[in-house]
Design an enzyme around this catalytic site. Sequence first.
Site, PDB file in Angstrom:
ATOM      1  N   TYR A   1       4.075   0.703  16.963  1.00  0.00           N
ATOM      2  CA  TYR A   1       5.352   1.417  17.165  1.00  0.00           C
ATOM      3  C   TYR A   1       6.432   0.444  17.634  1.00  0.00           C
ATOM      4  CZ  TYR A   1       2.150   5.242  16.800  1.00  0.00           C
ATOM      5  OH  TYR A   1       1.178   6.083  16.320  1.00  0.00           O
TER       6      TYR A   1
ATOM      7  N   HIS B   1       3.998  -1.052   3.648  1.00  0.00           N
ATOM      8  CA  HIS B   1       3.180   0.156   3.474  1.00  0.00           C
ATOM      9  C   HIS B   1       4.163   1.312   3.283  1.00  0.00           C
ATOM     10  CE1 HIS B   1      -0.196   2.959   4.248  1.00  0.00           C
ATOM     11  NE2 HIS B   1       0.653   3.652   4.979  1.00  0.00           N
TER      12      HIS B   1
ATOM     13  N   ASP C   1      -2.281  13.547  16.681  1.00  0.00           N
ATOM     14  CA  ASP C   1      -1.557  14.539  17.490  1.00  0.00           C
ATOM     15  C   ASP C   1      -2.082  15.895  17.079  1.00  0.00           C
ATOM     16  OD1 ASP C   1       0.337  12.862  18.812  1.00  0.00           O
ATOM     17  OD2 ASP C   1       1.359  12.647  16.880  1.00  0.00           O
TER      18      ASP C   1
ATOM     19  N   PHE D   1      11.961  14.893  11.612  1.00  0.00           N
ATOM     20  CA  PHE D   1      10.721  14.151  11.768  1.00  0.00           C
ATOM     21  C   PHE D   1      10.932  12.917  12.661  1.00  0.00           C
ATOM     22  CE2 PHE D   1       7.144  11.564  10.004  1.00  0.00           C
ATOM     23  CZ  PHE D   1       6.154  12.367  10.532  1.00  0.00           C
TER      24      PHE D   1
ATOM     25  N   SER E   1       0.840  -1.199   0.000  1.00  0.00           N
ATOM     26  CA  SER E   1       0.000   0.000   0.000  1.00  0.00           C
ATOM     27  C   SER E   1       0.873   1.246   0.000  1.00  0.00           C
ATOM     28  CB  SER E   1      -0.918  -0.025   1.229  1.00  0.00           C
ATOM     29  OG  SER E   1      -0.193  -0.351   2.401  1.00  0.00           O
TER      30      SER E   1
ATOM     31  N   HIS F   1       6.002   4.227  21.104  1.00  0.00           N
ATOM     32  CA  HIS F   1       5.417   5.544  20.868  1.00  0.00           C
ATOM     33  C   HIS F   1       6.142   6.561  21.761  1.00  0.00           C
ATOM     34  CE1 HIS F   1       2.378   8.782  21.317  1.00  0.00           C
ATOM     35  NE2 HIS F   1       2.199   8.533  20.034  1.00  0.00           N
TER      36      HIS F   1
ATOM     37  N   ARG G   1      -5.284   7.899  17.155  1.00  0.00           N
ATOM     38  CA  ARG G   1      -5.558   8.963  18.117  1.00  0.00           C
ATOM     39  C   ARG G   1      -5.261  10.316  17.486  1.00  0.00           C
ATOM     40  NH1 ARG G   1      -1.614  10.446  22.980  1.00  0.00           N
ATOM     41  NH2 ARG G   1      -0.568  11.351  21.178  1.00  0.00           N
TER      42      ARG G   1
ATOM     43  N   TYR H   1      -4.951  12.321   7.819  1.00  0.00           N
ATOM     44  CA  TYR H   1      -6.000  13.212   8.350  1.00  0.00           C
ATOM     45  C   TYR H   1      -5.359  14.112   9.387  1.00  0.00           C
ATOM     46  CZ  TYR H   1     -10.534  14.320  10.565  1.00  0.00           C
ATOM     47  OH  TYR H   1     -11.658  14.935  11.060  1.00  0.00           O
TER      48      TYR H   1
ATOM     49  N   ALA I   1      -6.751   5.707  20.678  1.00  0.00           N
ATOM     50  CA  ALA I   1      -7.193   5.024  19.459  1.00  0.00           C
ATOM     51  C   ALA I   1      -8.039   3.788  19.762  1.00  0.00           C
ATOM     52  CB  ALA I   1      -5.981   4.656  18.603  1.00  0.00           C
TER      53      ALA I   1
ATOM     54  N   GLU J   1       0.882   5.488   0.984  1.00  0.00           N
ATOM     55  CA  GLU J   1       0.197   6.535   1.765  1.00  0.00           C
ATOM     56  C   GLU J   1       0.494   7.927   1.193  1.00  0.00           C
ATOM     57  OE1 GLU J   1       0.466   6.180   6.077  1.00  0.00           O
ATOM     58  OE2 GLU J   1       0.931   8.325   6.201  1.00  0.00           O
TER      59      GLU J   1
ATOM     60  N   LYS K   1      -5.679  -2.090  22.005  1.00  0.00           N
ATOM     61  CA  LYS K   1      -6.206  -1.471  20.779  1.00  0.00           C
ATOM     62  C   LYS K   1      -6.503  -2.539  19.726  1.00  0.00           C
ATOM     63  CE  LYS K   1      -3.139   1.119  18.586  1.00  0.00           C
ATOM     64  NZ  LYS K   1      -2.329   2.272  18.161  1.00  0.00           N
TER      65      LYS K   1
HETATM   66  P1  FAD Z   1      -2.802   5.447  20.670  1.00  0.00           P
HETATM   67  O1  FAD Z   1      -2.804   4.027  20.278  1.00  0.00           O
HETATM   68  O2  FAD Z   1      -4.008   5.989  21.352  1.00  0.00           O
HETATM   69  O3  FAD Z   1      -1.509   5.655  21.603  1.00  0.00           O
HETATM   70  C1  FAD Z   1      -1.068   6.964  21.960  1.00  0.00           C
HETATM   71  C2  FAD Z   1      -0.263   6.904  23.244  1.00  0.00           C
HETATM   72  O4  FAD Z   1      -1.117   6.659  24.358  1.00  0.00           O
HETATM   73  C3  FAD Z   1       0.792   5.788  23.315  1.00  0.00           C
HETATM   74  O5  FAD Z   1       1.880   6.298  24.048  1.00  0.00           O
HETATM   75  C4  FAD Z   1       0.095   4.667  24.061  1.00  0.00           C
HETATM   76  O6  FAD Z   1       1.019   3.834  24.751  1.00  0.00           O
HETATM   77  C5  FAD Z   1      -0.812   5.423  25.008  1.00  0.00           C
HETATM   78  N1  FAD Z   1      -2.118   4.772  25.187  1.00  0.00           N
HETATM   79  C6  FAD Z   1      -2.844   4.147  24.227  1.00  0.00           C
HETATM   80  N2  FAD Z   1      -4.016   3.723  24.714  1.00  0.00           N
HETATM   81  C7  FAD Z   1      -4.049   4.107  26.015  1.00  0.00           C
HETATM   82  C8  FAD Z   1      -5.013   3.980  27.040  1.00  0.00           C
HETATM   83  N3  FAD Z   1      -6.210   3.375  26.811  1.00  0.00           N
HETATM   84  N4  FAD Z   1      -4.704   4.496  28.273  1.00  0.00           N
HETATM   85  C9  FAD Z   1      -3.519   5.118  28.490  1.00  0.00           C
HETATM   86  N5  FAD Z   1      -2.571   5.270  27.546  1.00  0.00           N
HETATM   87  C10 FAD Z   1      -2.830   4.775  26.313  1.00  0.00           C
HETATM   88  N6  FAD Z   1      -1.380  11.243  12.896  1.00  0.00           N
HETATM   89  C11 FAD Z   1      -2.294  12.106  12.405  1.00  0.00           C
HETATM   90  O7  FAD Z   1      -2.578  13.130  13.039  1.00  0.00           O
HETATM   91  N7  FAD Z   1      -2.901  11.872  11.192  1.00  0.00           N
HETATM   92  C12 FAD Z   1      -2.641  10.763  10.471  1.00  0.00           C
HETATM   93  O8  FAD Z   1      -3.208  10.582   9.388  1.00  0.00           O
HETATM   94  C13 FAD Z   1      -1.700   9.831  10.962  1.00  0.00           C
HETATM   95  N8  FAD Z   1      -1.427   8.681  10.308  1.00  0.00           N
HETATM   96  C14 FAD Z   1      -0.587   7.749  10.866  1.00  0.00           C
HETATM   97  C15 FAD Z   1      -0.414   6.518  10.229  1.00  0.00           C
HETATM   98  C16 FAD Z   1       0.415   5.543  10.776  1.00  0.00           C
HETATM   99  C17 FAD Z   1       0.568   4.221  10.069  1.00  0.00           C
HETATM  100  C18 FAD Z   1       1.101   5.807  11.992  1.00  0.00           C
HETATM  101  C19 FAD Z   1       2.028   4.777  12.590  1.00  0.00           C
HETATM  102  C20 FAD Z   1       0.924   7.011  12.645  1.00  0.00           C
HETATM  103  C21 FAD Z   1       0.069   7.994  12.105  1.00  0.00           C
HETATM  104  N9  FAD Z   1      -0.179   9.211  12.739  1.00  0.00           N
HETATM  105  C22 FAD Z   1      -1.077  10.114  12.212  1.00  0.00           C
HETATM  106  C23 FAD Z   1       0.516   9.547  13.990  1.00  0.00           C
HETATM  107  C24 FAD Z   1      -0.312   9.163  15.234  1.00  0.00           C
HETATM  108  O9  FAD Z   1      -1.547   9.831  15.239  1.00  0.00           O
HETATM  109  C25 FAD Z   1       0.512   9.563  16.452  1.00  0.00           C
HETATM  110  O10 FAD Z   1       1.632   8.728  16.572  1.00  0.00           O
HETATM  111  C26 FAD Z   1      -0.271   9.638  17.753  1.00  0.00           C
HETATM  112  O11 FAD Z   1       0.567  10.275  18.727  1.00  0.00           O
HETATM  113  C27 FAD Z   1      -0.670   8.303  18.324  1.00  0.00           C
HETATM  114  O12 FAD Z   1      -1.671   7.744  17.619  1.00  0.00           O
HETATM  115  P2  FAD Z   1      -2.130   6.238  17.922  1.00  0.00           P
HETATM  116  O13 FAD Z   1      -3.324   5.968  17.143  1.00  0.00           O
HETATM  117  O14 FAD Z   1      -0.991   5.322  17.804  1.00  0.00           O
HETATM  118  O15 FAD Z   1      -2.506   6.424  19.490  1.00  0.00           O
END
Ligand code: FAD
Length: 282
Positions: free
Chosen positions: A140, A261, A103, A211, A9, A144, A101, A43, A118, A11, A160
């Site tokens: 990660y 990817h 940033d 980055f 894929s 992360h 989730r 996004y 997330a 991106e 997750k």
């Molecule tokens: P989560 O899985 O929620 O984790 C975030 C942090 O919180 C981690 O440190 C985790 O250990 C902790 N955590 C998770 N769940 C819990 C819980 N229930 N309680 C307490 N702590 C918890 N960002 C964007 O803004 N837009 C995008 O389009 C985008 N695309 C991406 C695509 C890929 C393939 C990747 C790998 C990253 C992308 N990101 C994007 C970056 C991502 O949004 C950031 O890394 C963000 O900080 C974490 O997102 P996540 O979904 O991994 O979060």
Amino acid sequence: MSSPDCRYSFEFFPTKTEAGHEKLLNTARRLAEYKPDFFSCTYGAGGSTRDRTLNTVLQLDRDVQVPTAPHLSCVGDSKAELRQLLTTYKDNGIRRIVALRGDLPSGMGLASGELRYANELVEFIRAETGDHFHIEIAAYPEMHPQARNFEDDLTNFVRKAQAGADSAITQYFFNADSYFYFVERVQKLGVEIDIVPGIMPITNYTSLARFSDACGAEIPRWVRKQLEAYGDDVASIQAFGEQVVSQMCETLLAGGAPGLHFYTLNQADPSLAIWNNLKLPR
Ligand code: FAD
């Protein structure tokens, strides 16, 4: 050697200008010739690219004719806004979504969304749309950057995945062992979904270093030193980067990674150079 079951894929990110969008479409058309399994489009957390992501996804899916997955992040978006987007994607035949989730960009203040992590977004998508979407989540291998420690991050990833994800895409890395170790650890914790390595072609050292610091991806010392030594010699940086990343991809696929990817940054050539080195199918 890649297995015929591997998935590939590419991106993209939605652009702000007409010219940027045209370039994105040209890149996408070139990459479409390689018959990837899907495209994805990022996004901006807090909804900063809501319409641009939506329009880009629908255009790639419909006009370029490659199934396209929107990324969707929950920080800064209300449930009502997320629901609306999910409905629009569903009504337009989109079947895959990358659930994050996100940033919030600096300056946007504290997260105002109703979902904090997330895993809550994955649960929300399942509750709202059942099995309609194939849900991808982020992984990660090098932890992360905000996680308290590696073990904590593994636990959070497992939660997750078990919230209803179908597969995962990793943050990029340049050390195949970190990927294999992560996969082994989460599999031992009961995760069975595919975890696909996210691949960042190396094209520009300065922006890559900046980055990587922000997202917690480590550039191995020997790679960093060599890239630094090339200074402004862009051709050498790209040739060396292509060799390093191609070799890593070979190791990943030989070790059982279920696909790749590519983070294209809206450019076709760097990803295609790796693709061709690996002799991936067209
Ligand atoms: P989560 O899985 O929620 O984790 C975030 C942090 O919180 C981690 O440190 C985790 O250990 C902790 N955590 C998770 N769940 C819990 C819980 N229930 N309680 C307490 N702590 C918890 N960002 C964007 O803004 N837009 C995008 O389009 C985008 N695309 C991406 C695509 C890929 C393939 C990747 C790998 C990253 C992308 N990101 C994007 C970056 C991502 O949004 C950031 O890394 C963000 O900080 C974490 O997102 P996540 O979904 O991994 O979060």
